[in-house]
Design a protein around this motif. Structure first.
Motif, PDB file in Angstrom:
ATOM      1  N   ALA A 186     -48.818 -64.951  74.709  1.00 28.15           N
ATOM      2  CA  ALA A 186     -48.184 -66.030  73.796  1.00 28.15           C
ATOM      3  C   ALA A 186     -47.482 -67.242  74.698  1.00 28.15           C
ATOM      4  O   ALA A 186     -47.200 -67.082  75.652  1.00 28.15           O
ATOM      5  CB  ALA A 186     -47.395 -65.601  72.719  1.00 28.15           C
ATOM      6  N   THR A 187     -47.431 -68.326  73.983  1.00 33.00           N
ATOM      7  CA  THR A 187     -46.460 -69.323  74.548  1.00 33.00           C
ATOM      8  C   THR A 187     -45.270 -69.388  73.893  1.00 33.00           C
ATOM      9  O   THR A 187     -45.202 -69.394  72.644  1.00 33.00           O
ATOM     10  CB  THR A 187     -47.309 -70.846  74.207  1.00 33.00           C
ATOM     11  N   VAL A 188     -44.133 -69.042  74.626  1.00 37.03           N
ATOM     12  CA  VAL A 188     -42.918 -68.465  73.965  1.00 37.03           C
ATOM     13  C   VAL A 188     -41.868 -69.870  74.193  1.00 37.03           C
ATOM     14  O   VAL A 188     -41.829 -70.286  75.083  1.00 37.03           O
ATOM     15  CB  VAL A 188     -42.408 -67.256  74.633  1.00 37.03           C
ATOM     16  N   THR A 189     -41.099 -70.068  72.976  1.00 36.36           N
ATOM     17  CA  THR A 189     -39.871 -70.821  73.099  1.00 36.36           C
ATOM     18  C   THR A 189     -38.823 -70.032  72.541  1.00 36.36           C
ATOM     19  O   THR A 189     -38.709 -69.242  71.691  1.00 36.36           O
ATOM     20  CB  THR A 189     -39.942 -72.044  72.243  1.00 36.36           C
ATOM     21  N   VAL A 190     -37.678 -70.101  73.573  1.00 32.33           N
ATOM     22  CA  VAL A 190     -36.406 -69.368  73.154  1.00 32.33           C
ATOM     23  C   VAL A 190     -35.290 -70.305  72.795  1.00 32.33           C
ATOM     24  O   VAL A 190     -35.103 -71.195  73.458  1.00 32.33           O
ATOM     25  CB  VAL A 190     -35.842 -68.515  74.352  1.00 32.33           C
ATOM     26  N   CYS A 191     -35.043 -69.980  71.445  1.00 35.42           N
ATOM     27  CA  CYS A 191     -33.971 -70.858  70.797  1.00 35.42           C
ATOM     28  C   CYS A 191     -32.596 -70.215  70.727  1.00 35.42           C
ATOM     29  O   CYS A 191     -32.498 -69.074  70.866  1.00 35.42           O
ATOM     30  CB  CYS A 191     -34.371 -71.240  69.435  1.00 35.42           C
ATOM     31  N   HIS A 192     -31.576 -71.010  70.613  1.00 38.36           N
ATOM     32  CA  HIS A 192     -30.210 -70.144  70.444  1.00 38.36           C
ATOM     33  C   HIS A 192     -29.323 -71.086  69.711  1.00 38.36           C
ATOM     34  O   HIS A 192     -29.631 -72.338  69.291  1.00 38.36           O
ATOM     35  CB  HIS A 192     -29.755 -70.062  71.969  1.00 38.36           C
ATOM     36  N   SER A 193     -27.643 -70.902  70.037  1.00 38.35           N
ATOM     37  CA  SER A 193     -26.948 -71.566  69.278  1.00 38.35           C
ATOM     38  C   SER A 193     -26.797 -73.077  69.479  1.00 38.35           C
ATOM     39  O   SER A 193     -26.318 -74.029  68.972  1.00 38.35           O
ATOM     40  CB  SER A 193     -25.587 -71.081  69.291  1.00 38.35           C
ATOM     41  N   ARG A 194     -27.333 -73.306  70.950  1.00 36.48           N
ATOM     42  CA  ARG A 194     -27.129 -74.848  71.335  1.00 36.48           C
ATOM     43  C   ARG A 194     -28.522 -75.463  71.113  1.00 36.48           C
ATOM     44  O   ARG A 194     -28.489 -76.636  71.697  1.00 36.48           O
ATOM     45  CB  ARG A 194     -26.729 -74.867  72.798  1.00 36.48           C
ATOM     46  N   THR A 195     -29.480 -74.955  70.508  1.00 35.69           N
ATOM     47  CA  THR A 195     -30.624 -75.782  70.142  1.00 35.69           C
ATOM     48  C   THR A 195     -30.459 -76.735  69.547  1.00 35.69           C
ATOM     49  O   THR A 195     -30.036 -76.440  68.081  1.00 35.69           O
ATOM     50  CB  THR A 195     -31.776 -74.449  69.958  1.00 35.69           C
TER      51      THR A 195
END
Length: 291
Positions: A186-195
């Motif tokens: 897969a093509t993966v994007t990791v998001c978080h609280s600062r996204t």
């Protein structure tokens, strides 16, 4: 109609298949053994350990358990782990977290020998995962993969967004989805609280995994039509279990979604059994088929 991915049913099926793998080991004179170590008076931790021990007995894994006084120090806990590391009949060692404040948690968890680290927490096992050659896949991320597979969700070529960057779920899952394997690519994007603009990222995804620990962070307006939504979150709000996804809103848009409870949770426990069976296979030098 939106598919509700039934984690209880998938986990039950997996346990049945694992029981067959355990019979293969038994034919070779090997009984998998899992040791749980509890150093807490917290009722939730006691319940989690009790459930894991019951799971073991259900499928034929020998259940070992050690209680450590919650007021003890790191050295005492590590002495218990060292004893379990040396036992040939113990193939997996699980130290239930969280640990008391006076304990050096990182040091204690690293004291579990990598071959028996069925949680996949040891730096050696983390390194192998990042390299693309995992010995044991961490239980919750691996459970997510099994749920995607059970729902017939193709990860190859898919755009996946993982919301959360914890060492327990977010980071290892992103690495697993990236792997060059039948259940990766897969093509993966990791998001978080600062996204910035989280909704923009999630609306562009075929697969959204919510693992941020924020109740109902993601709703239907943040999803693409037909997206697959895996909710790893488990939060208590007004006495009720609530995920990181606003379920009723999200199911109006999603093509498939996991509920809370009854989604990822049962799979985490099932994958612990899976890793224990795999550990017994590795340590005994006995090849068995794994589901």
């Amino acid at each position: 109609m939106t598919e509700i991915i039934d984690g209880d049913a998938v986990a039950a099926s997996l346990r049945e298949e694992l029981a067959e793998s355990i019979e293969e080991l038994a034919d070779a004179g090997v009984q998998p053994g899992l040791a749980t170590v509890l150093m807490s008076d917290d009722p939730a931790s006691e319940t989690y350990v009790s459930m894991k021990r019951e799971d073991c007995r259900e499928v034929g894994i020998e259940d070992f358990h050690r209680d450590v006084d919650s007021g003890a120090d790191t050295e005492e806990l590590m002495a218990v782990v060292a004893d379990l590391n040396e036992r040939a009949d113990v193939h997996g060692v699980l130290v239930q977290t969280p640990l008391p404040d006076q304990v050096d948690s990182e040091r204690a968890l690293r004291s579990v020998t990598p071959l028996k680290d069925v949680d996949g927490f040891h730096p050696e096992n983390v390194g192998r995962l990042v390299r693309g050659d995992p010995r044991y896949r961490p239980c919750t991320p691996h459970g997510v993969q099994k749920l995607l597979d059970a729902a017939g969700v193709e990860t190859e070529g898919a755009d996946a967004v993982v919301v959360g960057r914890s060492n327990l779920v977010g980071k290892p899952l992103a690495n697993l989805l990236l792997r060059k394997a039948p259940d990766g690519n897969a093509t993966v994007t990791v998001c978080h609280s600062r996204t910035d603009d989280l909704a923009e990222k999630t609306r562009g995804a075929d697969i959204v995994v919510a693992a941020a620990g924020v109740p109902e962070l993601i709703d239907g307006s943040m999803l693409a039509e037909g997206a697959t939504v895996i909710d790893v979150g488990y939060n208590h709000v007004d006495g009720e279990a609530v995920g990181d996804v606003a379920f009723e809103s999200a199911r109006e848009t999603a093509g498939a979604i996991t509920p809370v409870p009854g989604g990822v949770g049962p799979m985490t426990r099932a994958m612990l059994l899976y890793n224990t069976v795999k550990a017994a296979s590795i340590q005994s030098g006995t090849d068995v088929s794994l589901p």
